[in-house]
Every structure is written in structure tokens, then in C-alpha cells.
Design an enzyme around this catalytic site. Structure first.
Site, short mmCIF file in Angstrom:
data_model
loop_
_atom_site.label_atom_id
_atom_site.label_comp_id
_atom_site.label_asym_id
_atom_site.label_seq_id
_atom_site.Cartn_x
_atom_site.Cartn_y
_atom_site.Cartn_z
N CYS A 286 0.81 -1.23 0.00
CA CYS A 286 0.00 0.00 0.00
C CYS A 286 0.85 1.28 0.00
O CYS A 286 0.32 2.37 -0.18
CB CYS A 286 -0.95 0.00 1.18
SG CYS A 286 -1.90 -1.51 1.29
N HIS B 147 -3.29 6.94 2.39
CA HIS B 147 -3.77 5.62 1.96
C HIS B 147 -5.10 5.35 2.65
O HIS B 147 -5.24 5.53 3.86
CB HIS B 147 -2.73 4.56 2.34
CG HIS B 147 -3.23 3.17 2.18
ND1 HIS B 147 -3.91 2.75 1.04
CD2 HIS B 147 -3.18 2.09 3.01
CE1 HIS B 147 -4.23 1.47 1.19
NE2 HIS B 147 -3.81 1.06 2.37
N ASN C 38 -10.23 -0.48 0.80
CA ASN C 38 -8.77 -0.39 0.72
C ASN C 38 -8.31 -1.02 -0.60
O ASN C 38 -8.44 -2.22 -0.78
CB ASN C 38 -8.17 -1.12 1.92
CG ASN C 38 -6.65 -1.15 1.91
OD1 ASN C 38 -6.01 -0.85 0.90
ND2 ASN C 38 -6.07 -1.51 3.03
N1 COA Z 1 -17.71 -8.28 11.28
C1 COA Z 1 -18.00 -8.50 12.57
N2 COA Z 1 -17.05 -8.76 13.49
C2 COA Z 1 -15.79 -8.79 13.07
C3 COA Z 1 -15.43 -8.57 11.74
C4 COA Z 1 -16.45 -8.30 10.82
N3 COA Z 1 -16.20 -8.09 9.53
N4 COA Z 1 -14.08 -8.65 11.62
C5 COA Z 1 -13.61 -8.92 12.85
N5 COA Z 1 -14.64 -9.01 13.71
C6 COA Z 1 -14.58 -9.32 15.13
C7 COA Z 1 -13.36 -10.15 15.47
O1 COA Z 1 -13.61 -11.51 15.25
C8 COA Z 1 -13.16 -9.80 16.92
O2 COA Z 1 -14.08 -10.56 17.66
P1 COA Z 1 -13.72 -11.09 19.13
O3 COA Z 1 -13.45 -9.87 19.94
O4 COA Z 1 -14.92 -11.84 19.53
O5 COA Z 1 -12.49 -11.92 18.96
C9 COA Z 1 -13.58 -8.37 16.97
O6 COA Z 1 -14.43 -8.11 15.85
C10 COA Z 1 -12.40 -7.42 16.84
O7 COA Z 1 -12.87 -6.23 17.32
P2 COA Z 1 -11.88 -5.05 17.53
O8 COA Z 1 -10.55 -5.54 18.00
O9 COA Z 1 -12.54 -4.04 18.41
O10 COA Z 1 -11.76 -4.51 16.08
P3 COA Z 1 -11.00 -3.22 15.68
O11 COA Z 1 -11.67 -2.03 16.25
O12 COA Z 1 -9.53 -3.36 15.88
O13 COA Z 1 -11.26 -3.19 14.11
C11 COA Z 1 -10.12 -3.63 12.08
C12 COA Z 1 -10.74 -4.22 13.34
C13 COA Z 1 -9.56 -4.74 11.24
C14 COA Z 1 -11.19 -2.88 11.31
C15 COA Z 1 -9.01 -2.62 12.51
O14 COA Z 1 -8.14 -3.26 13.42
C16 COA Z 1 -8.21 -2.12 11.35
O15 COA Z 1 -8.71 -1.43 10.48
N6 COA Z 1 -6.90 -2.40 11.33
C17 COA Z 1 -6.04 -1.94 10.27
C18 COA Z 1 -6.31 -2.73 9.03
C19 COA Z 1 -5.64 -2.16 7.83
O16 COA Z 1 -5.64 -1.00 7.65
N7 COA Z 1 -5.07 -3.03 7.04
C20 COA Z 1 -4.45 -2.70 5.81
C21 COA Z 1 -3.24 -1.91 6.00
S1 COA Z 1 -2.66 -1.43 4.46
#
Ligand code: COA
Length: 353
Positions: A142, A280, A310
Site C-alpha cells: 500500500c 492511503h 482499501n
Molecule cells: N464483522 C464483525 N465482526 C468482526 C469482523 C467483521 N467483519 N471482523 C472482525 N470481527 C470481530 C473479530 O472476530 C473480533 O471478535 P472477538 O473480539 O470476539 O475476537 C472483533 O471483531 C475485533 O474487534 P476489535 O478488535 O474491536 O476490532 P478493531 O476495532 O480493531 O477493528 C479492524 C478491526 C480490522 C477494522 C481494525 O483493526 C483495522 O482497520 N486495522 C487496520 C487494518 C488495515 O488498515 N489493514 C491494511 C493496511 S494497508
């Protein structure tokens, strides 16, 4: 005065009529980079969060509140090449340059159809660009587009052409596991392109880095076949994206702060001096948190994540094209682009419109 300093002093004096933009840490008072035209393409097939509710245990509420994404475009057969070509044609038309004067072609991608030839070579063929050119792909995930801008800036100095064509093109849906709710809702497909040239009255400052890692964000490569000479079977995971969301989130916010602050410092500017930040597009919360950490007004941060998701290396050039075509970019405005992603890589550039 030591000899080297004398040479530098002489070089500085000979460019005394130039604005005091320095383009590298070494302080070369040389030219910067100008974006002459932008273009983009996204597949017509827009997939909403609601549509994901039918394939994984998720909800529109969860996706939009955690990421800001409402929909993303997913290829229905459009290839990286098709999208790259469409975006590049649009950028060349917008830049009003002669194709025969393009001497550098760089595609940033992690999803090219072929291991070889590169996407850039196929683009060169399809657009009938000239043979005497530097034509290659880069994999900085990215961050690929900002890495490519800096490469173009360096390579144009020795190129046989006046212009560089830089494209980010990704069909991420090829490497997304649509049964993994942690990742499948985040990504989209698309391509963005720019045409650039070296320009004397333009600033161009760059900062980038990498923290090699294959745990937090990765996609295994080609499935390794057992050769007739191997004694053991090699197990390999299928080629799908894997991610530790919360760690990547932390890395993203930290690296944006680090790289943007570095280019601001080099430019001797403050966040409030910048007219547009184009980051990004991975998560609206990452962008908002980065704005807060930088102390910059959130309304200066362009966002199209709600409809694009993304799109990795394509996300910044698509965003830039949408900002450009919306008529919101004015001549002379100060812009910062910043990317982060797998590698782990990050980078930011500062330039003026
Ligand atoms: N729908 C519902 N629940 C989901 C889910 C979805 N699509 N994806 C994950 N979950 C659940 C997980 O299983 C986890 O459940 P658990 O707590 O029972 O284990 C929980 O949601 C995770 O929640 P949380 O840790 O509060 O999520 P978050 O606020 O960290 O958000 C992301 C998750 C992935 C959206 C966030 O961490 C993120 O955007 N990270 C960066 C990703 C990114 O930018 N990647 C590319 C970089 S180039």
C-alpha cells in the site's frame, strides 16, 4: 572551505535564482516533481456491506463503525492490466503529453496476473509507449505509489524521456479469502495513475521506511511444487491476505505521524500550512487518528474509503484523481501523500499542485 563543500556552494550559487526548495536530505538545490495529470478506474460492480452479511457473520453497522467503509468495487473480470490501462490513458489525456516522451513506466502492484512479464511491460505494449524506457513493477504494497513517485523523481534525471507514468493497480479480490470476515470486508479493486515530470519551480520532499515483517500483514506467494529432486513435501498456505488488524492499525497511525512529520520538517512547514492530505485509504479511523496526532484539521484529509475500501497501491492515486476531478485542487496548493502497508512499509511525499 573543504573541497566538497565548495562544490556544493558553487552549485547552490549557480541555482541562486531558484526557490529555496531542497529535494533531498543532501540539500541538492535541484528541481522537484510536478504531477501533470491524473486518471483512475474502478470496477462497476459496487459491493455493499449488506451484501457481505450474506457470506460472513458481519453487519453493515460493524463494518461502517470500525472502518468507515460502506461499499467497495470488486472486479467482475476486469484485470489489473485493463484497469491500469484505463487509468493510464485517462492520466495521459489529462496531462496532455506526448506518449513518445514517456521514459519511465512504473506500476505498483501486488496482484499482477503474471510473475513475469511485469504489468508495466504489458502497459507499455498496450499503450504503444516507446521502447527506450525504464519499465518495471514495484512491490511496496500500500506504500507502492509513494515509493514509485520517489523512484520516478530519481530516474527521470537519467531517463531518455521527459515524463514518467506511475500506476497503482490492484485486483485484491484475487487474494482475499471471502470466508474470513477479519479481512474480506476491507478490500476493493481499482487503479489510479499519474503523469509526472521534473520541474524547477516545484518542491518535492520524500520520506520512507520499512520494518521487514511477515507476521502482521502478508500474503503467501506461489504454491511451491515438489521438484523431482526434493526429498520432502513443502506445505504452503493458500495465497490469501492475513492480517493482525489491531497491530497494523497501530503501525499505520505511528508511521503516518513519523513520515508526514519528517517531510513537514524538511519543508519547514507546519501541518496547518498543508492544503490537502491524501492518505492511503485503509480505515477512516486511521485517517482521523493520524489527523489528531498530527494536530491537523480533519477536513483537510480527503476520504473516499466509504465507497472504495482499501485498494492498496491504487488507493492514493485513485483518491488524488477524484480530488483533482472534483475541481478542489488549486494551482500552488500544498499536498502531502502518505502510504503504509505490508512489508511493513511506509512513506510520505510533499509537493505542490
Ligand atoms: N464483522 C464483525 N465482526 C468482526 C469482523 C467483521 N467483519 N471482523 C472482525 N470481527 C470481530 C473479530 O472476530 C473480533 O471478535 P472477538 O473480539 O470476539 O475476537 C472483533 O471483531 C475485533 O474487534 P476489535 O478488535 O474491536 O476490532 P478493531 O476495532 O480493531 O477493528 C479492524 C478491526 C480490522 C477494522 C481494525 O483493526 C483495522 O482497520 N486495522 C487496520 C487494518 C488495515 O488498515 N489493514 C491494511 C493496511 S494497508
Amino acid at each position: 572551505m573543504p573541497y566538497v563543500s565548495f562544490l556544493r556552494y558553487a552549485a547552490l550559487a549557480s541555482h541562486a535564482y531558484l526557490p529555496t526548495y531542497t529535494t533531498t536530505d543532501r540539500g541538492d538545490p535541484l528541481t522537484g516533481l510536478k504531477i501533470l495529470g491524473t486518471g483512475s478506474y474502478v470496477p462497476e460492480n459496487s459491493v455493499t456491506n449488506k451484501m457481505f452479511e450474506c457470506i460472513v457473520d458481519t453487519s453493515d453497522e460493524w463494518i461502517s463503525s470500525r472502518t468507515g467503509i460502506k461499499a467497495r468495487c470488486i472486479s467482475d473480470g476486469e484485470t489489473d492490466l485493463f484497469m491500469a490501462r484505463t487509468a493510464a490513458e485517462s492520466a495521459i489525456k489529462c496531462a496532455k503529453v506526448k506518449k513518445s516522451e514517456i521514459g519511465v513506466i512504473i506500476c505498483a502492484t501486488i496482484t499482477n496476473e503474471y510473475i513475469t512479464p511485469s504489468l508495466s511491460c504489458l502497459l507499455q505494449r498496450d499503450l504503444a509507449l516507446k521502447e527506450e524506457a525504464l519499465v518495471f513493477d514495484i512491490n511496496a504494497a500500500c506504500s507502492g505509489f509513494v515509493y514509485a513517485l520517489n523512484l520516478a523523481y530519481s530516474l527521470l534525471r537519467s531517463s531518455s524521456g521527459k515524463y514518467a507514468l506511475i500506476v497503482g493497480s490492484e485486483v485484491l479480490s484475487k487474494i482475499v479469502d471471502f470466508s474470513d470476515r477479519d479481512t474480506c470486508v476491507l478490500f476493493g479493486d481499482g487503479a489510479g495513475a499519474v503523469v509526472v515530470k521534473l520541474c524547477r519551480n516545484a518542491p518535492f520532499l520524500f520520506n520512507a521506511g520499512a520494518k521487514g515483517d511477515d507476521n502482521l500483514l502478508y500474503c503467501p506467494g506461489i504454491i511451491r511444487k515438489k521438484s523431482p529432486f526434493s526429498k520432502t513435501d513443502h506445505e504452503q498456505a493458500p495465497p490469501f491476505l492475513h492480517m493482525d488488524g489491531s497491530e497494523v492499525f497501530r503501525f499505520a497511525v505511528d508511521s503516518i505521524k513519523k513520515s508526514v512529520t519528517a517531510v513537514l520538517d524538511k519543508a519547514r512547514l507546519k501541518p496547518e500550512d498543508i492544503d490537502h492530505f491524501v492518505l492511503h485509504q485503509a480505515n477512516a479511523r486511521i485517517i482521523n487518528m493520524a489527523a489528531k496526532r498530527l494536530g491537523a484539521p480533519p477536513d483537510k484529509f480527503f476520504m473516499n474509503i466509504y465507497k472504495r475500501g482499501n485498494t492498496s497501491a491504487a488507493s492514493i492515486p485513485i483518491a488524488l484523481d477524484e480530488l483533482n476531478k472534483s475541481g478542489k485542487l488549486k494551482k500552488g496548493e500544498k499536498i502531502i501523500l502518505a502510504g503504509f502497508g505490508a512489508g511493513l512499509t511506509y512513506g510520505a511525499v510533499y509537493f505542490s499542485w
